[in-house]
Enzyme design. Structure first.
Site, PDB file in Angstrom:
ATOM      1  N   ASP A  89       0.803  -1.236   0.000  1.00  0.00           N
ATOM      2  CA  ASP A  89       0.000   0.000   0.000  1.00  0.00           C
ATOM      3  C   ASP A  89       0.831   1.280   0.000  1.00  0.00           C
ATOM      4  O   ASP A  89       1.942   1.324   0.513  1.00  0.00           O
ATOM      5  CB  ASP A  89      -0.988   0.013   1.175  1.00  0.00           C
ATOM      6  CG  ASP A  89      -0.357  -0.345   2.530  1.00  0.00           C
ATOM      7  OD1 ASP A  89       0.698  -1.016   2.539  1.00  0.00           O
ATOM      8  OD2 ASP A  89      -0.928   0.060   3.556  1.00  0.00           O
ATOM      9  N   GLU A 156      -0.665  -2.377   5.089  1.00  0.00           N
ATOM     10  CA  GLU A 156       0.242  -2.311   6.243  1.00  0.00           C
ATOM     11  C   GLU A 156       0.047  -0.989   6.986  1.00  0.00           C
ATOM     12  O   GLU A 156       0.087  -0.938   8.211  1.00  0.00           O
ATOM     13  CB  GLU A 156       1.705  -2.453   5.787  1.00  0.00           C
ATOM     14  CG  GLU A 156       2.697  -2.627   6.930  1.00  0.00           C
ATOM     15  CD  GLU A 156       3.021  -1.340   7.673  1.00  0.00           C
ATOM     16  OE1 GLU A 156       3.187  -1.388   8.907  1.00  0.00           O
ATOM     17  OE2 GLU A 156       3.093  -0.275   7.043  1.00  0.00           O
TER      18      GLU A 156
HETATM   19 ZN   LIG Z   1       4.789   3.480   6.596  1.00  0.00          ZN
HETATM   20 ZN   LIG Z   2       6.264   0.867   5.610  1.00  0.00          ZN
END
Ligand SMILES: [Zn+2]
Ligand SMILES: [Zn+2]
Length: 428
Positions: A89, A156
């Site tokens: 991401d 994440e």
């Molecule tokens: Zn980050």
């Molecule tokens: Zn990262």
């Protein structure tokens, strides 16, 4: 540039056994990923592109696992299973690096606003290095035996991706790993170097909301009110003593009030004030101690101000916190030795733990515990790094609009180091 590309390309595919159609130009792939970032839980095109590459390389690929996650397997005979993970991401940041391949992409965020999107945390480097490592390991498949488990993880940055991959059954539906490995780029280490941190390396991350309730009224008649702005100020000051006076001095903890909102006008005392906090720690004990001390202080303050029980502060903790990352010391040591073989001793540095968070730590908390370790991958252009030291100029941090990795040396170092470490782990 062409020459550097061909060198890297030759290095990646080295000798001859890889099929021509398996060849992937890593720098082009990096630039494409960099220019087209997607926000957390929206990594549809990124995951599709990478799934196709892995399929073309001959891996067994499962898509849409835990969101847009991709799990891919390469079975190469009897032996250990090693999981290599990269996150996919980007962040809602407008890129200001001026790079020719800078992102101008906009995406719709969770509240429906259109925002500029950038790979400001280097996840594009993680994905490209992972693909390069797979190619290198396939090329050298006669040198190792076992199963390679590729985990391309979504989300994440909002700390839901690793949890989803685990909940969906990455450790049950696929061969269970003997080791979990990952890289994260470093914004203050030059390209060509890698870093390791044995033990606690990144922190528990908790988000807490506190609503301080009072009794509102006229700003000129404060004695008829219970002023939540004064109470919020008192609480914020009290919170500073958690780290300095409650937690043991050798333990690590952070209590930061990042946002305070209350009131509408000069002469109106509001009836509530809202605070948003981020809490960091390494151990479960310190985490629990920090949270319970905040609760005690908030309650005590309300009591000291003569509020009744119904008006005690409301405290909510986001349940899905990011747990601290613990790098298994034996695994870290083994991998460090391999990194030194691959890159030379001078390019492998022991670094200090940080209070940032990474949800990769969750893979190392599932019982029975799998030895897990994340390493830092230097990403700063060497000249930029040297100038920053000489002239004492700070470097852009991760998540900065100006963070720009130097792709060729960073990716080639990541591929070389990780492939060597993985082959060594299969062999021993
Ligand atoms: Zn980050
Ligand atoms: Zn990262």
């Amino acid at each position: 540039m062409k020459i550097i590309l061909s060198i890297l390309f030759i290095f990646i595919v080295s000798t001859s056994s890889l099929q021509a159609d398996n060849k992937v130009d890593l720098i082009n792939l990096y630039k494409e990923l960099h220019a087209n970032p997607e926000l957390s839980f929206k990594e549809e095109k990124t995951s599709n592109k990478l799934a196709n590459i892995l399929m073309s390389l001959g891996l067994e690929v499962t898509e849409n696992f835990g969101g847009y996650g991709v799990v891919a397997l390469f079975r190469n005979g009897e032996g250990k299973t090693i999981m290599l993970r990269a996150d996919m991401d980007g962040l809602p940041v407008e890129e200001l690096t001026g790079a020719p391949y800078a992102s101008r992409t906009k995406s719709v965020n969770q509240v429906g606003d259109e925002v500029f999107t950038m790979h400001a945390c280097g996840h594009d480097i993680h994905m490209t290095s992972l693909i390069g490592t797979v190619i290198n390991l396939l090329e050298k498949k006669d040198k190792w035996q076992g199963t390679l488990l590729i985990n391309l993880q979504p989300a994440e940055e909002v700390s839901g991706g690793a949890r989803n991959m685990i909940k969906e059954g990455i450790f049950e539906k696929f061969p269970r790993p003997d080791f979990n490995l990952a890289f994260h780029v470093s914004a203050n280490l030059p390209a060509g170097k890698v870093g390791f941190v044995p033990g606690w390396a990144m922190a528990n991350v908790d988000s807490m909301d506190i609503t301080i309730k009072g009794v509102g009224g006229h700003g000129a008649y404060p004695h008829t009110t219970k002023d939540p702005i004064v109470m919020a100020s008192q609480l914020i000051n009290n919170l500073q003593t958690i780290v300095s006076r409650e937690i043991a001095p050798i333990e690590a903890a952070v209590v930061t009030v990042g946002s305070i909102h209350g009131g509408t006008k000069h002469n109106v005392i509001p009836s509530e004030v809202r605070l948003q906090l981020t809490l960091r720690s390494y151990t479960d004990e310190v985490r629990n101690q920090t949270i319970s001390t905040i609760r005690r202080m908030a309650r005590g303050l309300a009591e000291a101000n003569g509020l009744s029980k119904e008006s005690y502060p409301e405290i909510t903790l986001k349940d899905e916190y990011t747990p601290a990352l613990f790098n298994n010391p034996e695994l870290t040591e083994k991998v460090r030795t391999s990194f030194e073989t691959a890159l030379g001793k001078e390019n492998v540095l022991k670094l200090s733990p940080v209070m940032g968070g990474e949800d990769f730590g969750m893979y190392g908390r599932v019982e029975p515990i799998i030895p897990t370790a994340l390493f830092w991958l230097g990403a700063v252009n060497k000249k930029v790094y040297d100038t920053s030291l000489r002239e004492n100029i700070g470097l852009p941090s991760l998540h900065s609009a100006y963070f720009l990795p130097d792709p060729e040396p960073t990716i080639s170092t990541g591929v070389k180091a990780m492939s060597t470490a993985i082959i060594d782990l299969y062999q021993n």
